[in-house]
Design a protein around this motif. Structure first.
Motif, short mmCIF file in Angstrom:
data_model
loop_
_atom_site.label_atom_id
_atom_site.label_comp_id
_atom_site.label_asym_id
_atom_site.label_seq_id
_atom_site.Cartn_x
_atom_site.Cartn_y
_atom_site.Cartn_z
N UNK A 204 -26.32 52.66 108.96
CA UNK A 204 -26.36 54.05 108.51
C UNK A 204 -25.96 54.98 109.65
N UNK A 205 -25.22 55.99 109.30
CA UNK A 205 -24.78 57.01 110.27
C UNK A 205 -25.88 58.05 110.41
N UNK A 206 -26.46 58.12 111.57
CA UNK A 206 -27.52 59.12 111.80
C UNK A 206 -26.89 60.48 112.10
N UNK A 207 -27.61 61.56 111.81
CA UNK A 207 -27.10 62.89 112.15
C UNK A 207 -26.97 63.03 113.67
N UNK A 208 -26.12 63.93 114.11
CA UNK A 208 -26.00 64.20 115.54
C UNK A 208 -27.33 64.72 116.10
N UNK A 209 -27.62 64.29 117.33
CA UNK A 209 -28.85 64.68 118.02
C UNK A 209 -30.10 64.22 117.28
#
Length: 256
Positions: A204-209
């Motif tokens: 899964x692609x996590x949000x930035x920061x």
């Protein structure tokens, strides 16, 4: 082959004075040629298992094992929950044959005008399996041959078993979030196939920061994870047919 030879035999008597004379005679032999039309058919499929969307290849071997020409051979193929690939139809034989095909109510018909004794015809065609709602549905295929408009025979039945795993997933989260506040999103993973899915891995692609806090699978902590370039990976394991796993990813988005 049975012996068709036959002849007539006659016994008789006649009187000569007081004497009775007995006699016998026999005719010539006649031996008609038996015109016997015997068609055999064998059917095979390229696989024993399938899933919707698969391409199946069917092969038919049709032979005249009789002693006389077979005429008007019609081979009916029921195409069940499949779509035939017309361009895939092929036929071969050592001798020239008059071959055609036409659409039928339940599938397709192959037509051979005549087949000499000891001749064999090889027919091949492919289908695409349609989307099937019933995961327990299996394909059972039998070819039906009609010879001379009255003699019907059937091929060996073949069964192709529907067996596959198919994973679908959906992500849900709150419509609004805040920096540096707990932020959780849920991933629902379901096996909609009819076989167990093994070694299921989720990325899964996590949000930035995003600062990851913890992950749970069906409310149990998942400690074996990897995080690289904001791509989170972890193993779910095996998922049985019709089983659903609920994954929760918890953390927060840091404000710089």
């Amino acid at each position: 082959m049975k012996n068709p030879k036959t002849k007539a035999m006659i016994n008789y008597s006649y009187s000569v004075g007081d004497a009775v004379v007995h006699g016998s005679t026999s005719s010539n032999y006649v031996e008609p040629f038996i015109r016997d039309v015997v068609i055999s058919i064998k059917k095979e499929c390229s696989t024993k298992y399938f899933k919707p969307g698969d391409i199946l290849t069917y092969n038919l071997v049709v032979a005249n094992i009789g002693t006389y020409f077979a005429e008007f051979i019609n081979i009916s193929e029921e195409i069940q929950n499949q779509t035939i690939i017309v361009d895939s139809i092929s036929v071969s034989s050592l001798n020239d044959i008059d071959f055609a095909y036409q659409d039928a109510i339940k599938g397709i018909d192959f037509i051979i005008s005549n087949l000499a004794p000891n001749d064999t015809v090889y027919i091949s065609y492919q289908t695409v399996v349609d989307e099937i709602l019933d995961p327990n549905f299996n394909i059972v295929s039998v070819s039906e041959i009609e010879v001379d408009d009255n003699n019907i025979i059937y091929s060996n039945p073949i069964e192709i078993v529907q067996k596959y795993a198919r994973i679908i997933c959906e992500v849900e989260t709150s419509p609004y979030i805040y920096y540096n506040k707990p932020y959780q999103y849920n991933i629902t993973v379901t096996n909609v196939g009819n076989s167990e899915a093994n070694d299921v891995e989720l990325s899964t692609q996590l949000p930035e920061e995003y600062e990851l806090d913890h992950i749970t699978i069906d409310e149990e902590n998942c400690d074996s994870t990897s995080l690289n370039n904001n791509i989170l990976k972890f193993t779910i394991g095996n998922i049985s047919a019709n089983e659903t796993k609920l994954i929760s990813v918890s953390g927060k988005i840091k404000k710089q």
